[in-house]
Motif scaffolding. Structure first.
Motif, PDB file in Angstrom:
ATOM      1  N   GLY A  73       0.811  -1.210   0.000  1.00 42.90           N
ATOM      2  CA  GLY A  73       0.000   0.000   0.000  1.00 42.90           C
ATOM      3  C   GLY A  73       0.847   1.265   0.000  1.00 42.90           C
ATOM      4  O   GLY A  73       0.328   2.367   0.101  1.00 42.90           O
ATOM      5  N   PHE A  79      -9.745   4.113  -4.340  1.00 42.88           N
ATOM      6  CA  PHE A  79      -9.388   3.191  -3.252  1.00 42.88           C
ATOM      7  C   PHE A  79      -8.038   3.503  -2.614  1.00 42.88           C
ATOM      8  O   PHE A  79      -7.598   2.778  -1.718  1.00 42.88           O
ATOM      9  CB  PHE A  79      -9.414   1.742  -3.756  1.00 42.88           C
ATOM     10  CG  PHE A  79     -10.788   1.289  -4.162  1.00 42.88           C
ATOM     11  CD1 PHE A  79     -11.764   1.116  -3.197  1.00 42.88           C
ATOM     12  CD2 PHE A  79     -11.111   1.064  -5.486  1.00 42.88           C
ATOM     13  CE1 PHE A  79     -13.044   0.713  -3.550  1.00 42.88           C
ATOM     14  CE2 PHE A  79     -12.386   0.669  -5.857  1.00 42.88           C
ATOM     15  CZ  PHE A  79     -13.357   0.487  -4.885  1.00 42.88           C
ATOM     16  N   GLY A  80      -7.379   4.557  -3.084  1.00 38.99           N
ATOM     17  CA  GLY A  80      -6.132   4.976  -2.443  1.00 38.99           C
ATOM     18  C   GLY A  80      -5.142   3.833  -2.334  1.00 38.99           C
ATOM     19  O   GLY A  80      -4.854   3.143  -3.315  1.00 38.99           O
ATOM     20  N   HIS A  81      -4.633   3.591  -1.124  1.00 36.78           N
ATOM     21  CA  HIS A  81      -3.598   2.576  -0.952  1.00 36.78           C
ATOM     22  C   HIS A  81      -4.134   1.153  -1.087  1.00 36.78           C
ATOM     23  O   HIS A  81      -3.369   0.208  -1.003  1.00 36.78           O
ATOM     24  CB  HIS A  81      -2.860   2.782   0.375  1.00 36.78           C
ATOM     25  CG  HIS A  81      -3.735   2.715   1.582  1.00 36.78           C
ATOM     26  ND1 HIS A  81      -4.288   3.820   2.155  1.00 36.78           N
ATOM     27  CD2 HIS A  81      -4.151   1.665   2.311  1.00 36.78           C
ATOM     28  CE1 HIS A  81      -5.016   3.461   3.199  1.00 36.78           C
ATOM     29  NE2 HIS A  81      -4.952   2.155   3.310  1.00 36.78           N
ATOM     30  N   HIS A  82      -5.432   0.987  -1.295  1.00 34.42           N
ATOM     31  CA  HIS A  82      -5.981  -0.342  -1.583  1.00 34.42           C
ATOM     32  C   HIS A  82      -6.188  -0.564  -3.086  1.00 34.42           C
ATOM     33  O   HIS A  82      -6.736  -1.589  -3.489  1.00 34.42           O
ATOM     34  CB  HIS A  82      -7.322  -0.542  -0.872  1.00 34.42           C
ATOM     35  CG  HIS A  82      -7.199  -0.656   0.617  1.00 34.42           C
ATOM     36  ND1 HIS A  82      -8.271  -0.479   1.460  1.00 34.42           N
ATOM     37  CD2 HIS A  82      -6.143  -0.949   1.404  1.00 34.42           C
ATOM     38  CE1 HIS A  82      -7.872  -0.641   2.710  1.00 34.42           C
ATOM     39  NE2 HIS A  82      -6.585  -0.926   2.701  1.00 34.42           N
ATOM     40  N   ASN A 104       0.393   3.417   5.726  1.00 35.03           N
ATOM     41  CA  ASN A 104      -0.209   4.163   4.637  1.00 35.03           C
ATOM     42  C   ASN A 104      -0.670   5.559   5.014  1.00 35.03           C
ATOM     43  O   ASN A 104      -1.776   5.970   4.691  1.00 35.03           O
ATOM     44  CB  ASN A 104      -1.408   3.387   4.078  1.00 35.03           C
ATOM     45  CG  ASN A 104      -1.097   1.924   3.925  1.00 35.03           C
ATOM     46  OD1 ASN A 104      -1.668   1.106   4.623  1.00 35.03           O
ATOM     47  ND2 ASN A 104      -0.173   1.594   3.051  1.00 35.03           N
ATOM     48  N   LEU A 161      -8.153  10.841   3.069  1.00 38.30           N
ATOM     49  CA  LEU A 161      -6.820  10.336   2.720  1.00 38.30           C
ATOM     50  C   LEU A 161      -6.039  11.339   1.891  1.00 38.30           C
ATOM     51  O   LEU A 161      -6.550  11.875   0.905  1.00 38.30           O
ATOM     52  CB  LEU A 161      -6.960   9.081   1.859  1.00 38.30           C
ATOM     53  CG  LEU A 161      -7.025   7.717   2.511  1.00 38.30           C
ATOM     54  CD1 LEU A 161      -7.090   6.660   1.415  1.00 38.30           C
ATOM     55  CD2 LEU A 161      -5.839   7.461   3.416  1.00 38.30           C
ATOM     56  N   MET A 188     -13.100   3.595   4.793  1.00 35.87           N
ATOM     57  CA  MET A 188     -12.173   2.531   5.200  1.00 35.87           C
ATOM     58  C   MET A 188     -12.218   2.320   6.706  1.00 35.87           C
ATOM     59  O   MET A 188     -12.207   1.189   7.188  1.00 35.87           O
ATOM     60  CB  MET A 188     -10.737   2.881   4.804  1.00 35.87           C
ATOM     61  CG  MET A 188     -10.429   2.749   3.318  1.00 35.87           C
ATOM     62  SD  MET A 188      -8.687   3.176   3.063  1.00 35.87           S
ATOM     63  CE  MET A 188      -8.592   3.214   1.280  1.00 35.87           C
ATOM     64  N   MET A 240      -8.468  -7.088   3.319  1.00 39.45           N
ATOM     65  CA  MET A 240      -7.584  -6.024   3.788  1.00 39.45           C
ATOM     66  C   MET A 240      -7.150  -6.281   5.231  1.00 39.45           C
ATOM     67  O   MET A 240      -7.846  -6.920   6.003  1.00 39.45           O
ATOM     68  CB  MET A 240      -8.272  -4.657   3.682  1.00 39.45           C
ATOM     69  CG  MET A 240      -8.644  -4.269   2.263  1.00 39.45           C
ATOM     70  SD  MET A 240      -7.255  -4.411   1.100  1.00 39.45           S
ATOM     71  CE  MET A 240      -8.110  -4.066  -0.444  1.00 39.45           C
TER      72      MET A 240
END
Lengths: 435, 181
Positions: A233, A259-262, B14, B125, B151, B165
């Motif tokens: 990630g 989803f950014g780092h996913h 992250n 984010l 998230m 995840m």
């Protein structure tokens, strides 16, 4: 929500604790302590609207076991936790894990630079299957960083290597490769099968993606084929076309924006695995979880036995060479000390003394004289395994071709198991006595 | 799934924040408390486009029992809720203000969040503005920064686990469905 504050806030649980608990919370309805096997293809939807949102990826949820499954999710999260990554995607095999990773990252015309010390099946996949997809792999000596750099072109999209390469027993300088990847804006992918996250965690050395054949030490029992991808990630895909650009198969969804780092993991799951169908079965996921629960204990024994078997062979007059990075004689000993401080794995090769056809015949006799080592084409089983490539997997090659491919007619590969060490040494000793 | 009694690892993956700022603005108890106490969310920068991240987050939160009020300069309505041009135009009480706008705009929204009496201020984010955080904190708001509200909800609700995840949650206590209290 419980109004009690976290009692263990800020605590980073140890590897063994995560091996047993990560990714699984006892079920709310039944309280089942073991991970239940959700042997189901599909899942009922709460409502038509909710179903639509699931298919649109606006909800995280179970749709169809080809895409995700509650048993498989435990395996995925547990592997992600052990490798210290953002998440995992389980696959039907280790080969599927590699191919899924590459198909998620690459487009036709792209190139990969890879270590030439790779599992033969990987080599075949990278050369022949990639060609059908319009992708070119360039192979370099993994220790020659000038060669890595020189092989990178504007088309290069990823760097690939194995933590421990065979048959040379070469240990990859992961941090150095990661620095090179970083300088060229390339994700670094490491096959960590031979080390397992107990012996080495490539993401903590700067690698971006780890792939495993879980068939090997992760399962440990030699009863199921499976694979897994874990991603850190940490790679910024903002300018990496295949992850950042609008996806035609999801109404032009931009995975990185959304989803950014996913992003990579989501795309690997909902596009690549969805479309290739290379999912892990829930039953095999359950068996892999059973294996993981004892990983550290097994690996400690594997490396202890392997170290002593390698030392024994090195001193034997009928043995020409032993390529085990745990030996001081190995050119990779210093790298092993850095990346594999708990032990250098338990798969390695050695060469019988002699030349040409004579040593090829000796190899065959040696294999046939062993009682405890199982003669088969696998590694990472709890049982000790052996293969003589010159009389099996590579028998069609001439002696000269064998030498050119780095194998040689007298090469024997061992996967040292968990048996009583003295019994393994006894078996090797009596078989070496015969030849 | 769900967090059970909620023994969680420290989650530091992250994020572009320094360890000090992570401890301050990504504290797990704080995130859980904010989500647990929130009913009404004002989302600044909620897009009208169905494939934008903000639209995903609002859709998700809407189906998990939150009311999401859009703040948008032109739109009349998004996801069935009347949209307002600024936070100051919203008449109903707002628990949480979520920002989907560039960091340099964040201080302005922090000031508006203080004026309307919101209880918490959340920068999504990769949106980092210490200035905005300080304004909101000075106004008595709890601040979360460089985290995704979807998230984080999915982490504790158990749904993020369904897609493999790493939630960082680890407990031997039986799961409870996590609903806002």
């Amino acid at each position: 929500m419980s109004q009690k504050e976290n009692k263990n806030r800020g605590r980073t649980f140890g590897f063994d604790t995560r091996m047993l608990h990560a990714g699984h919370i006892p079920d709310a309805t039944t309280g089942a302590r073991a991970v239940p096997i959700y042997q189901t293809t599909s899942y009922v939807f709460d409502s038509a609207d909710y179903a639509a949102q699931l298919f649109d990826l606006k909800q995280y949820g179970n749709i169809y076991t080809r895409i995700n499954n509650p048993t498989t999710a435990v395996f995925e999260e547990r592997m992600a936790s052990l490798e210290e990554g953002a998440g995992g995607v389980a696959t039907a095999s280790g080969m599927a894990a590699q191919l899924t990773t590459m198909m998620t990252l690459l487009e036709p015309g792209d190139e990969v630079v890879a270590s030439q010390h790779l599992y033969g099946g990987t080599m075949t996949q990278f050369v022949h299957t990639f060609r059908k997809l319009g992708v070119t792999a360039r192979f370099v000596d993994p220790n020659d960083f000038d060669a890595w750099e020189a092989a990178i072109t504007p088309q290069t999209k990823a760097l690939y290597g194995e933590t421990i390469g065979n048959p040379q027993g070469s240990v990859l300088d992961i941090a150095r490769l990661a620095a090179l990847g970083s300088a060229h804006y390339l994700p670094v992918i490491i096959d960590n099968t031979f080390a397992t996250p107990y012996l080495c965690r490539p993401l903590t050395h700067g690698a971006n993606i780890v792939v495993h054949s879980a068939t090997k030490f992760i399962g440990g029992h030699g009863n199921s084929i499976g694979g897994v991808i874990v991603e850190s990630g940490e790679f910024d895909y903002a300018h990496y076309g295949s992850i950042a650009d609008p996806s035609p198969s999801y109404h032009n969804l931009r995975f990185y924006d959304t989803f950014g780092h996913h992003a990579f993991l989501m795309k690997a799951r909902v596009e690549t695995v969805r479309d290739t169908g290379a999912c892990l079965s829930p039953f095999n996921a359950f068996l892999m979880i059973q294996g993981l629960e004892t990983l550290s204990m097994r690996m400690d024994r594997h490396v202890e036995n392997a170290q002593d078997v390698a030392s024994y062979l090195e001193q034997h007059p009928k043995v020409d060479w032993v390529a085990y990075p745990g030996l001081e004689s190995s050119p990779y000993h210093a790298l092993a000390a850095k990346y594999l401080p708990k032990g250098a794995g338990s798969v390695f090769s050695f060469g019988l003394r002699g030349e040409g056809g004579a040593v090829r015949a000796k190899g065959k006799t040696f294999i046939e004289s062993l009682n405890l080592f199982s003669h088969l084409a696998n590694v990472g089983d709890a049982r000790s395994l052996v293969i003589h490539p010159a009389s099996t997997t590579h028998q069609q090659l001439s002696d000269a071709e064998l030498v050119a491919s780095g194998i040689g007619p007298g090469m024997i590969r061992l996967s040292v198991g968990l048996e009583t060490k003295e019994d393994l040494l006894w078996d090797l000793d009596q078989a070496l006595h015969v030849i | 799934m769900g967090p059970g009694s909620g023994l969680a690892c420290d989650l530091t993956l992250n994020s572009v924040l320094t360890p000090e700022l992570k401890a301050k603005y990504q504290d797990q108890d704080t995130v859980r408390r904010v989500l647990g106490r929130t009913r009404t969310i004002a989302m600044v920068g909620l897009s009208t486009h169905r494939q934008k991240a903000s639209f995903f987050v609002a859709t998700y939160l809407g189906s998990h029992g939150f009311r999401v009020i859009p703040v948008h300069p032109k739109a009349k309505e998004i996801l069935g809720e009347k949209a307002y041009p600024t936070l100051l135009d919203i008449k109903d009480p707002v628990d949480l203000v979520v920002i989907f706008r560039p960091a340099h705009e964040a201080p302005r929204y922090a000031r508006q969040a203080v004026v309307i009496g919101a209880k918490a201020f959340w920068l999504q984010l990769r949106i980092v503005s210490e200035e905005a955080a300080q304004i909101a904190e000075a106004g008595g708001l709890t601040v979360v920064m460089d985290r995704c509200v979807k998230m984080e909800h999915g982490r504790y609700d158990g749904t993020m686990h369904f897609v493999g995840m790493n939630t960082g949650i680890l407990t031997a206590r039986r799961a409870r469905r996590w609903l806002p209290s």
